[in-house]
Scaffold this active site. Sequence first.
Site, mmCIF file in Angstrom:
data_model
loop_
_atom_site.group_PDB
_atom_site.id
_atom_site.type_symbol
_atom_site.label_atom_id
_atom_site.label_comp_id
_atom_site.label_asym_id
_atom_site.label_seq_id
_atom_site.Cartn_x
_atom_site.Cartn_y
_atom_site.Cartn_z
ATOM 1 N N GLU A 73 0.807 -1.221 0.000
ATOM 2 C CA GLU A 73 0.000 0.000 0.000
ATOM 3 C C GLU A 73 0.835 1.263 0.000
ATOM 4 O OE1 GLU A 73 -0.545 -2.638 1.863
ATOM 5 O OE2 GLU A 73 -2.426 -3.368 1.029
ATOM 6 N N HIS A 141 -11.262 -4.653 9.060
ATOM 7 C CA HIS A 141 -11.853 -4.484 7.722
ATOM 8 C C HIS A 141 -13.134 -3.671 7.834
ATOM 9 C CE1 HIS A 141 -9.162 -7.821 6.809
ATOM 10 N NE2 HIS A 141 -9.419 -7.691 5.527
HETATM 11 C C1 LIG Z 1 -2.473 -4.580 4.181
HETATM 12 C C2 LIG Z 1 -3.489 -5.379 3.477
HETATM 13 N N1 LIG Z 1 -3.653 -5.235 2.155
HETATM 14 C C3 LIG Z 1 -4.574 -5.949 1.494
HETATM 15 C C4 LIG Z 1 -5.365 -6.834 2.166
HETATM 16 C C5 LIG Z 1 -6.447 -7.596 1.424
HETATM 17 N N2 LIG Z 1 -6.072 -8.983 1.348
HETATM 18 C C6 LIG Z 1 -6.506 -9.868 2.241
HETATM 19 S S1 LIG Z 1 -5.813 -11.350 2.031
HETATM 20 C C7 LIG Z 1 -4.953 -10.812 0.700
HETATM 21 C C8 LIG Z 1 -4.036 -11.733 0.000
HETATM 22 C C9 LIG Z 1 -2.926 -12.121 0.885
HETATM 23 O O1 LIG Z 1 -2.036 -12.911 0.194
HETATM 24 P P1 LIG Z 1 -0.970 -13.760 0.950
HETATM 25 O O2 LIG Z 1 -0.183 -12.902 1.865
HETATM 26 O O3 LIG Z 1 -0.236 -14.541 -0.063
HETATM 27 O O4 LIG Z 1 -1.849 -14.725 1.875
HETATM 28 P P2 LIG Z 1 -2.912 -15.830 1.408
HETATM 29 O O5 LIG Z 1 -4.243 -15.162 1.333
HETATM 30 O O6 LIG Z 1 -2.482 -16.383 0.124
HETATM 31 O O7 LIG Z 1 -2.912 -16.825 2.504
HETATM 32 C C10 LIG Z 1 -5.215 -9.491 0.443
HETATM 33 C C11 LIG Z 1 -4.645 -8.718 -0.661
HETATM 34 C C12 LIG Z 1 -5.187 -6.944 3.559
HETATM 35 N N3 LIG Z 1 -5.939 -7.758 4.309
HETATM 36 N N4 LIG Z 1 -4.246 -6.224 4.189
#
Ligand SMILES: Cc1ncc(C[n+]2csc(CCOP(=O)(O)OP(=O)(O)O)c2C)c(N)n1
Lengths: 347, 321
Positions: A73, A141
């Site tokens: 971000e 959220h």
């Molecule tokens: C700071 C932040 N940015 C965006 C999100 C939205 N978001 C939730 S899960 C996710 C994907 C996360 O990917 P990863 O770290 O690979 O974990 P996974 O979901 O694959 O377990 C996103 C973009 C968030 N929760 N927090």
Amino acid sequence: MYLLKVKENKLRNLTVAEALREAIREEMRRDESVFCIGEDIGIKGGWGGAFTVTLGLSEEFGHERILDTPISELGIAGIAVGAALAGMRPIADVEYGDFIFLAMDQLINNAAKLRYMSAGKLKVPMVMRIPVGASGRGAQHAQSLESYFVHVPGLKVVCPSNAYDAKGLLKTAIRDDNPVMFFEHKLLYGAKGRREGIDARGEVPEEEYLLPFGVAEIKREGEDVTVVATLRMVYAALSAAEELEKRGISVEVIDPRTLTPLDLETILKSVHKTNRLIIVHEDNLTGGWGAELATRVTSEAFDWLDVPVTRIAAPDTPVPFAPIMENYFVPNSEDIVRTAASVLGKS
Amino acid sequence: MEKRLPREKLIEMYRKMLRIRHFEDRIYRLFLSGTMPGTIHLSQGQEAIAVGVCANLSKDDIITGTHRSHGEALAKGVSMKSLMAELFARSNGCCKGKGGSMHVGDIDVGMLPAIAIVGGGIPVATGIALAFKMKRLDRVAVSFFGDGASNEGAFHEAINMGAIWDLPVIYVCENNLYGASTHVSKVMKLKDIANRAFSYGIPGVVVDGNDVVAVYEVARKAIDRARKGEGPTLIECKTYHIGGHSRSDPRQYRDKEEEKRWLAKDPIPRMKKKLIATNILSSEKSENIEAAIEKEIDEAIKFAQSSPSPKPEDALRDVFA
Ligand SMILES: Cc1ncc(C[n+]2csc(CCOP(=O)(O)OP(=O)(O)O)c2C)c(N)n1
Ligand SMILES: [Mg+2]
């Protein structure tokens, strides 16, 4: 699914998500320098961002103008600032507003200050889209964040409550030469909110239109008490007004639509008529934008007020997960009915 | 490889993976039927990581999780009943209904409420490790996070600080190839996230995240090292989430061949096959394990559904210490 939506569009009764998408599409067609940057916004087979706003746009504009980013971000915001400084008009997206805290430094120290620091030589024409509001997902959220940004000189703050405003204000935001924080409420986008009884769809004209910043809308005229509300709270205020009408109380509901700049004049005019003001926001009570508005109205129109300005806001807590607690946390129409009745000495 | 570990340990790790799998199967159905509120992110396919790492930890060691942490919660010892009650938003849930699916955890068994801001737990785990070191405690912190999180500033700042102070912290990256709908190849040029460790001067290890024994062994080494005061390790576990990102994800962004390839590497049938082939597990024993898990889940659901909801005003409590 997407094709179906396009057909519905012919009726021109759009959801907020569709209206925002249309605004982006029109501005991107009109101006090569407009582009979108954010997480999951243009992935093929994906969702068009967390709330479908950019769905299908990468098919028309390609991945060079619908830029999918890493989960970064600070990078998204800072890169938008840089691109804006160098002549582009980025529309940046953070999936849920709560993630904007990771980008605060870039927005506040750079986006908001560089024009000032350069004594007017620079401008930062960017839009930051920020979804806010509680929607059953727990404390990280859910926050309503407008007030953080109202506090910052150099940022504009926009918060549309319906599809018509969303489109007209987003187009204006994209063309504005300043950084614009554009707040969207998660329950106003479309189907999810409708399941909860909130319908933010609206008639959106075929022909192009833009809405000016700093012009409030009187959503409903009334005589006895003025209620100023934004985003989801506009709907709570309108349904409270209906209920209060049955009890013989006439409510004027005002949606400021933009908090910076703020159309104080329309609000003051209304207070001159009703002599009572209630301010409603989903953000926490303390230090919320309602406090600022209350102070302004009180100092400008003290003599017109029959009772002190009252604020209805979320309590000073994070947003709880359990629906029963979340419902308690988010101000609702009953809160407004009760407060209005008490302000009028009719409780 | 299995020979080095006692049979009971192997069976126990298998059972724990299966327990997570069945737990998530059930809550997914409850969620789809509208019985369970909120949203859910399932960890199905990634169970070997939570189980293999946590099998090396005691209650005093502290972990941080993410939006996808039901598995880590169960593996770390959060009671299934309190976890289930939390998902049902009940007052005897592990966070009394204040957390929900994205914030499961219970500090009494060494798990913070999971942090759903991507990357947000990495500095916090590092800070916990700093406190352990300053207080001269023989404890470690473990941060679980995804591939996507390794693109956040928090990851880089925290790991560098963990490294310079030789903190007792282990960084466990669950690389399931996607951050939400975005394939990892679109958002980083490196093939192995573990290589990022070298920028900070600490060991980076790649492990098959769908092999519970391999994860266990790699984690054991990293944890021993941390306990000896030699500092952090970044462990990258290659894995896949069978059901996609969240709720009912249609997964149109995923390559069907890729899904098939990974389904064949599902850690649970894989472990079962090995255990049966080496006569460690009989099919009878395996059925007994499944039946016991189902019973535990039934009881947890019953417990949760008969638990009281919080009072609305409970929202006002717990803001300040
Ligand atoms: C700071 C932040 N940015 C965006 C999100 C939205 N978001 C939730 S899960 C996710 C994907 C996360 O990917 P990863 O770290 O690979 O974990 P996974 O979901 O694959 O377990 C996103 C973009 C968030 N929760 N927090
Ligand atoms: Mg991932």
